[in-house]
Design an enzyme around this catalytic site. Sequence first.
Site, PDB file in Angstrom:
ATOM      1  N   TYR A 222      -4.789   3.802   7.995  1.00 41.07           N
ATOM      2  CA  TYR A 222      -6.180   3.310   8.133  1.00 41.07           C
ATOM      3  C   TYR A 222      -6.761   3.654   9.496  1.00 41.07           C
ATOM      4  O   TYR A 222      -6.621   4.790   9.952  1.00 41.07           O
ATOM      5  CB  TYR A 222      -6.242   1.797   7.852  1.00 41.07           C
TER       6      TYR A 222
ATOM      7  N   SER B  39       0.793  -1.244   0.000  1.00 46.52           N
ATOM      8  CA  SER B  39       0.000   0.000   0.000  1.00 46.52           C
ATOM      9  C   SER B  39       0.819   1.284   0.000  1.00 46.52           C
ATOM     10  O   SER B  39       0.253   2.362  -0.175  1.00 46.52           O
ATOM     11  CB  SER B  39      -0.946   0.010   1.194  1.00 46.52           C
TER      12      SER B  39
ATOM     13  N   TYR C 281      -3.998  -2.830 -10.172  1.00 46.40           N
ATOM     14  CA  TYR C 281      -3.840  -2.540  -8.737  1.00 46.40           C
ATOM     15  C   TYR C 281      -2.908  -3.560  -8.056  1.00 46.40           C
ATOM     16  O   TYR C 281      -2.020  -3.191  -7.286  1.00 46.40           O
ATOM     17  CB  TYR C 281      -5.223  -2.513  -8.075  1.00 46.40           C
TER      18      TYR C 281
ATOM     19  N   VAL D 207       1.187  -3.817   3.795  1.00 41.81           N
ATOM     20  CA  VAL D 207       1.169  -5.116   4.464  1.00 41.81           C
ATOM     21  C   VAL D 207       2.431  -5.947   4.205  1.00 41.81           C
ATOM     22  O   VAL D 207       2.585  -7.023   4.778  1.00 41.81           O
ATOM     23  CB  VAL D 207      -0.089  -5.977   4.145  1.00 41.81           C
TER      24      VAL D 207
ATOM     25  N   LYS E 147       0.386   3.374  -2.956  1.00 42.79           N
ATOM     26  CA  LYS E 147      -0.788   4.245  -3.117  1.00 42.79           C
ATOM     27  C   LYS E 147      -0.399   5.725  -3.052  1.00 42.79           C
ATOM     28  O   LYS E 147      -1.110   6.573  -3.583  1.00 42.79           O
ATOM     29  CB  LYS E 147      -1.827   3.906  -2.040  1.00 42.79           C
TER      30      LYS E 147
END
Length: 306
Positions: A240, A61, A188, A258, A64
Amino acid sequence: MQELLNNIVAELALETERGKVADYIPQLAHVDPHQFAISLATVDGQRYSAGCATTPFSIQSISKVFTLTIALGKWGDGLWSQVGREPSGDPFNSIVQLEHEGGKPRNPFINAGAIAIVDAIMMGHEPKETLAEILSFVRYIADDNSICFDHQVAASEMQHKDRNASLAHFMKAFGRLRHDVDKVLGTYFHQCAIAMSCDQLAHAGLFLASDGVNQPSNLRVVSPQRARRINSLMMMCGHYDASGEFAFRVGLPGKSGVGGGILAIAPGRGSLAVWSPGLDKYGNSLLGTRALEMFVQHTGWSVFGH
Ligand SMILES: NC(=O)CC[C@H](N)C(=O)O
């Protein structure tokens, strides 16, 4: 600085509670949880690292941040009609808010948001072309053409795609995705499967620490305002439903993955990358967070002051 990084590595090497490696992506479950690295790239051109800082890992992530930067380049403020910029307070793979909010993801860093971002980048292009664009951007900001996708990780995630596929189909049903769901997902998963070392990642994040200017090339990547805004999103949403906790403990804009990596930005000072594969229950690196907390305690680099 070098001594501080060495001390952090030495202290955390003794730690027996190292978190749990992500196993919902089987390829990541094989990673040795005892590996640890930390790298710092400063805006004035210094480089420090300790541990296995040249070992590539799956950035997941953290990618991103890079796709958000690309999408803002294409859409400018028009991007915000497609994805929000508020913390979600929910896990990275949660679907609950999507139904209440018309399929518009809360922010670009939860999975739904990142899937919407990749759809926004594609603009009618095939996954291959979009991936080439993402990879060349990452290579450019890291100033390193050896950076690649780990195709095994991407394939592993594709095989266990149900959760992300649900998010994507749900958004598609709300008319929120323009492209074919499988193409968006394939793109993705590859973006998440970019492999980078802490040294490469710290270098790649440097433009966010220096008002949008890549170092040492001195080339502008984004405007100062855009760098500041990306940093604010990292601070509010980068971890998050543990973003508040990260701000409380570390106090730097940060983005976790992760794979166990975290990219943290100290505006005006430098860019930090840490890697420890074991995760806490929120999916953020357990010892990576600890390392950043120790770093900030010693340097006083938190954006909230000493
Ligand atoms: N938090 C993460 O790093 C999640 C990314 C991962 N590729 C997923 O979609 O589940």
